[in-house]
Design an enzyme around this catalytic site. Structure first.
Site, PDB file in Angstrom:
ATOM      1  N   ILE A  65       0.850  -1.194   0.000  1.00  0.00           N
ATOM      2  CA  ILE A  65       0.000   0.000   0.000  1.00  0.00           C
ATOM      3  C   ILE A  65       0.886   1.245   0.000  1.00  0.00           C
ATOM      4  CG2 ILE A  65      -2.004   1.146   1.019  1.00  0.00           C
ATOM      5  CD1 ILE A  65      -2.469  -1.370   2.724  1.00  0.00           C
ATOM      6  N   PRO A  66       1.544   1.535  -1.130  1.00  0.00           N
ATOM      7  CA  PRO A  66       2.313   2.773  -1.177  1.00  0.00           C
ATOM      8  C   PRO A  66       1.362   3.956  -0.992  1.00  0.00           C
ATOM      9  CG  PRO A  66       2.225   1.733  -3.343  1.00  0.00           C
ATOM     10  CD  PRO A  66       1.587   0.802  -2.378  1.00  0.00           C
ATOM     11  N   HIS A  67       1.818   4.941  -0.239  1.00  0.00           N
ATOM     12  CA  HIS A  67       0.957   6.089   0.029  1.00  0.00           C
ATOM     13  C   HIS A  67       1.789   7.320   0.321  1.00  0.00           C
ATOM     14  CE1 HIS A  67       1.755   4.059   3.882  1.00  0.00           C
ATOM     15  NE2 HIS A  67       1.725   5.262   4.406  1.00  0.00           N
ATOM     16  N   GLY A  68       1.152   8.462   0.200  1.00  0.00           N
ATOM     17  CA  GLY A  68       1.825   9.704   0.482  1.00  0.00           C
ATOM     18  C   GLY A  68       0.825  10.824   0.654  1.00  0.00           C
TER      19      GLY A  68
END
Length: 155
Positions: A65-68
């Site tokens: 779950i890449p997130h930013g």
């Protein structure tokens, strides 16, 4: 806020075209461009890649779950993709990933961001659900599975 309410068929890509962590992150952010929900795609990409450098978002069980957070992403937005083959994502369990959710949003408030991360993690904690997602080749089918599973979790 439900994942099935934020995610649309156009934000699901099956299969993903790319095979490396950074390329997949870029490919999933590209899905946001037609929605016009990003002010500056490059700044959002940088925010996600910078977050990834701090600690891998490969949470285990074939899921990442890449997130930013970025001022260039004024609303919480989610995309997802499924890879054709295993991808090294530097996961916490040391295993490759197949299912990737991309989550971007504003810097504040953080509560919706955290709730969505938690919701995705909870959904993907189920082996049968992950298997069905990996075996699917249709964004419409995946979106229906997500909405159906969320309905079960709510009941």
């Amino acid at each position: 806020m439900k994942l099935g309410d934020v995610l649309t068929e156009s934000l699901i890509k099956v299969p993903l075209d790319k095979f490396s962590k950074d390329d997949i992150i870029s490919e999933l952010i590209d899905l946001f461009v037609p929605t016009e929900k990003l002010i500056n795609k490059d700044n959002v990409l940088k925010a996600v890649l910078d977050r990834e450098k701090i600690m891998s978002t490969g949470i285990g069980n074939a899921v990442a779950i890449p997130h930013g957070k970025s001022p260039d992403s004024p609303v919480l937005t989610v995309s997802m993709g499924v890879t054709q083959k295993d991808v090294d994502f530097d996961s916490l369990d040391g295993k490759p990933v197949r299912i990737i959710f991309m989550l971007v949003g504003p810097e504040k408030p953080a509560s919706d961001h955290i709730k969505m991360l938690s919701r995705i993690s909870r959904l993907c904690n189920q082996t049968a659900f992950r298997k069905k997602i990996i075996e699917s080749d249709s964004p419409a089918e995946i979106l229906k599975m997500i909405r159906d599973e969320e309905a079960l979790l709510e009941s």
